[in-house]
Design a protein around this motif. Structure first.
Motif, mmCIF file in Angstrom:
data_model
loop_
_atom_site.group_PDB
_atom_site.id
_atom_site.type_symbol
_atom_site.label_atom_id
_atom_site.label_comp_id
_atom_site.label_asym_id
_atom_site.label_seq_id
_atom_site.Cartn_x
_atom_site.Cartn_y
_atom_site.Cartn_z
ATOM 1 N N ARG A 83 -46.484 -59.583 -21.204
ATOM 2 C CA ARG A 83 -45.709 -58.781 -20.260
ATOM 3 C C ARG A 83 -45.340 -57.438 -20.891
ATOM 4 O O ARG A 83 -45.513 -56.380 -20.288
ATOM 5 N N LEU A 84 -44.881 -57.476 -22.139
ATOM 6 C CA LEU A 84 -44.508 -56.242 -22.817
ATOM 7 C C LEU A 84 -45.728 -55.371 -23.125
ATOM 8 O O LEU A 84 -45.651 -54.142 -23.064
ATOM 9 N N VAL A 88 -46.308 -51.467 -22.160
ATOM 10 C CA VAL A 88 -46.711 -50.434 -23.122
ATOM 11 C C VAL A 88 -47.942 -49.693 -22.604
ATOM 12 O O VAL A 88 -48.001 -48.458 -22.650
ATOM 13 N N GLU A 89 -48.912 -50.434 -22.114
ATOM 14 C CA GLU A 89 -50.130 -49.795 -21.594
ATOM 15 C C GLU A 89 -49.806 -48.892 -20.418
ATOM 16 O O GLU A 89 -50.362 -47.815 -20.283
ATOM 17 N N LYS A 90 -48.870 -49.323 -19.571
ATOM 18 C CA LYS A 90 -48.467 -48.518 -18.419
ATOM 19 C C LYS A 90 -47.824 -47.215 -18.891
ATOM 20 O O LYS A 90 -48.138 -46.134 -18.382
ATOM 21 N N GLY A 98 -40.170 -36.870 -22.299
ATOM 22 C CA GLY A 98 -39.112 -37.431 -23.138
ATOM 23 C C GLY A 98 -38.741 -38.856 -22.785
ATOM 24 O O GLY A 98 -38.757 -39.747 -23.647
ATOM 25 N N PRO A 99 -38.380 -39.118 -21.497
ATOM 26 C CA PRO A 99 -37.996 -40.494 -21.145
ATOM 27 C C PRO A 99 -39.130 -41.503 -21.338
ATOM 28 O O PRO A 99 -38.897 -42.636 -21.767
ATOM 29 N N VAL A 100 -40.348 -41.097 -21.030
ATOM 30 C CA VAL A 100 -41.489 -42.010 -21.185
ATOM 31 C C VAL A 100 -41.712 -42.322 -22.663
ATOM 32 O O VAL A 100 -41.943 -43.471 -23.043
ATOM 33 N N LEU A 101 -41.633 -41.301 -23.522
ATOM 34 C CA LEU A 101 -41.805 -41.531 -24.961
ATOM 35 C C LEU A 101 -40.702 -42.433 -25.518
ATOM 36 O O LEU A 101 -40.948 -43.280 -26.376
ATOM 37 N N ALA A 102 -39.464 -42.239 -25.016
ATOM 38 C CA ALA A 102 -38.356 -43.082 -25.476
ATOM 39 C C ALA A 102 -38.607 -44.541 -25.077
ATOM 40 O O ALA A 102 -38.402 -45.447 -25.889
ATOM 41 N N LYS A 103 -39.025 -44.770 -23.850
ATOM 42 C CA LYS A 103 -39.295 -46.132 -23.403
ATOM 43 C C LYS A 103 -40.478 -46.724 -24.144
ATOM 44 O O LYS A 103 -40.491 -47.904 -24.467
ATOM 45 N N LEU A 104 -41.490 -45.895 -24.409
ATOM 46 C CA LEU A 104 -42.659 -46.378 -25.149
ATOM 47 C C LEU A 104 -42.262 -46.783 -26.561
ATOM 48 O O LEU A 104 -42.685 -47.826 -27.059
ATOM 49 N N HIS A 105 -41.429 -45.982 -27.196
ATOM 50 C CA HIS A 105 -40.977 -46.298 -28.539
ATOM 51 C C HIS A 105 -40.139 -47.579 -28.548
ATOM 52 O O HIS A 105 -40.242 -48.408 -29.435
ATOM 53 N N GLN A 106 -39.328 -47.722 -27.498
ATOM 54 C CA GLN A 106 -38.461 -48.901 -27.384
ATOM 55 C C GLN A 106 -39.309 -50.150 -27.250
ATOM 56 O O GLN A 106 -39.072 -51.171 -27.803
#
Length: 106
Positions: A83-84, A88-90, A98-106
């Motif tokens: 699921r995770l 990540v792929e999405k 910025g928000p996408v990179l933060a979520k990707l890093h998370q």
């Protein structure tokens, strides 16, 4: 399924008219076809062995309840990972803001 698809692709390539015209292409496609057939038979053997081992594990799961719990935890963790990984792929496909990179890093 992937190895079956690879065998189908290699068989389709062998029936390509270009194989009749170019001996070097025919040689490469024949080698590819042989490799894909070997890979398919190897994968089938591995699946057969894995299924046999899975049956043995199920037999012992009633004898060893802790093993059964460990298998369940592993399956749950594997589902969480998948699921995770999809998330990540999405996020990797989205624009790098910025928000996408933060979520990707998370």
């Amino acid at each position: 399924a992937m190895s079956k698809s690879a065998v189908k692709i290699s068989s389709d390539l062998l029936s390509n008219p270009l194989c009749e015209q170019e001996p070097s292409f025919l040689e490469m496609v024949t080698a590819f076809d042989t490799a894909m057939k070997r890979m398919d038979s190897f994968n089938q053997e591995k699946v057969r062995k894995a299924l046999a081992e899975a049956g043995e594990i199920r037999e012992f799961s009633s004898v060893f309840p802790s093993l059964n719990m460990a298998v369940k935890r592993r399956e749950q963790t594997l589902q969480d990972y998948r699921r995770l990984q999809t998330k990540v792929e999405k996020y990797e496909e989205k624009e790098r803001t910025g928000p996408v990179l933060a979520k990707l890093h998370q």
